[in-house]
Design an enzyme around this catalytic site. Sequence first.
Site, short mmCIF file in Angstrom:
data_model
loop_
_atom_site.label_atom_id
_atom_site.label_comp_id
_atom_site.label_asym_id
_atom_site.label_seq_id
_atom_site.Cartn_x
_atom_site.Cartn_y
_atom_site.Cartn_z
N LYS A 77 1.43 89.52 41.21
CA LYS A 77 0.40 88.49 41.01
C LYS A 77 -0.18 88.59 39.60
O LYS A 77 -0.03 89.62 38.93
CB LYS A 77 -0.69 88.66 42.06
CG LYS A 77 -1.45 89.98 41.96
CD LYS A 77 -2.31 90.25 43.21
CE LYS A 77 -3.05 91.56 43.09
NZ LYS A 77 -3.63 91.98 44.37
N TYR B 143 -21.01 87.70 14.09
CA TYR B 143 -21.99 86.74 14.62
C TYR B 143 -23.28 87.42 15.04
O TYR B 143 -23.25 88.51 15.62
CB TYR B 143 -21.40 86.02 15.84
CG TYR B 143 -20.35 84.98 15.49
CD1 TYR B 143 -20.58 84.01 14.52
CD2 TYR B 143 -19.13 84.98 16.15
CE1 TYR B 143 -19.62 83.05 14.22
CE2 TYR B 143 -18.15 84.03 15.86
CZ TYR B 143 -18.42 83.07 14.89
OH TYR B 143 -17.46 82.13 14.60
C1 LIG Z 1 -3.27 93.39 44.65
C2 LIG Z 1 -2.91 93.88 45.99
C3 LIG Z 1 -2.08 95.01 46.15
C4 LIG Z 1 -1.64 95.89 45.00
O1 LIG Z 1 -2.61 96.89 44.77
P1 LIG Z 1 -2.41 98.02 43.64
O2 LIG Z 1 -3.64 98.84 43.73
O3 LIG Z 1 -2.30 97.29 42.35
O4 LIG Z 1 -1.17 98.76 43.97
C5 LIG Z 1 -1.65 95.31 47.44
N1 LIG Z 1 -2.06 94.58 48.51
C6 LIG Z 1 -2.89 93.52 48.39
C7 LIG Z 1 -3.32 92.78 49.60
C8 LIG Z 1 -3.37 93.14 47.13
O5 LIG Z 1 -4.20 92.10 47.02
#
Ligand SMILES: *Cc1c(COP(=O)(O)O)cnc(C)c1O
Length: 368
Positions: free
Chosen positions: A38, A264
């Site tokens: 993601k 700034y």
């Molecule tokens: C983002 C996510 C993961 C991955 O978690 P990490 O700590 O990056 O390994 C796993 N399960 C769900 C439901 C998530 O939203």
Amino acid sequence: MPKAKETVLEIDLSALTHNFNYLKSKLQPQTKFLAVVKAFAYGSDAVEIAKHLQKLNVDYFAVAYVNEGVALRDAGITAPILVLHPQSISFKTLIDRCLEPSIYSTHVLDEFIKITKAQSQKDYPVHIKFNTGLNRLGFKVNDIDSIVSKLDNTSSIKVKSLFSHLVASEDTNELEFSNNQIEKFKTIAATFEEKSGIKPWLHMCNTSGIINYPEAHFDMVRSGIGLYGFGNSIEEDNKLKPIASLKSVISQIHTIEKDETVGYNRAYTAKGIEKTATIPIGHADGISRIYGQEKGFVTINSEKAPIIGNVCMDMIMVNITNIDCKEGDEVIIFDNKYKANTLAEAANTISYEIMTSISQRVKRVFIP
Ligand SMILES: *Cc1c(COP(=O)(O)O)cnc(C)c1O
């Protein structure tokens, strides 16, 4: 690698292979591996990362939203893709592109059954999400009767897995809470199996769960941050390799007098004669304003240069008074030595945030 002459995010695919193999070595041979890609694979590049992991025979992918899954399908990714947080408005696209939804509420279940029935789908794979303490998404144990009765009334969908998510898998002070979540999930799974007569896969562990709760790997694990090189502890960080290096270059050097200000709103005042370097990376590239006011830093010729004043949209200014450097020299924001989590922690945030913030304006370069 040649020295950076502009702002680039270098992605080391051999480090990705290393991290994947390291995390897999923690699993039983039959446990499946879902790679969480993601948010552009945590800011690296979802398509290139997924292509590489598909070559390594990863079992599953997950994204948060349907459009992220569409991008992977457009790029030719054929492995199954779980969509963790779909909205019903995108269900048609989800089905068209063979993406598999997380079903996290009665509303979502009803909507998904409605559309799969209308399309005369048969056994469309879905994943049921249970809330065991995060209170973010998911059904509770007492929703099982209603879920099962809806499932009994349709052949349009088929439950491929049940899953849940740990609240604090990296935090050893929360061992009891995590164990309690695991027990709750086991009860949910047993109840679901008994009432439905089916035995879906179970999964619960993210990266820190893989490391800290081997007894909760079940049928599959879901790893994101570990693949990108962070293990949420010093010990694990030493075994993983950060895959992303954010580099830039010195655009201009200024020598300023005592009491002159920088940037700034005059947020930094020189204490004497000082030297500053201007770097072509700003908050529009993902270096948030929280890194300004000397909280964040970059590394130039192995020396730490604090970010002074306010972060601009396209630039930062850093203090190089005591650093031997010149215009055109390479600047490291983070890499596998000066790590992203160290920079993130200096500004009170976490590696996940700095990685996912690197905007699409920054050129990605892949190292095989
Ligand atoms: C983002 C996510 C993961 C991955 O978690 P990490 O700590 O990056 O390994 C796993 N399960 C769900 C439901 C998530 O939203």
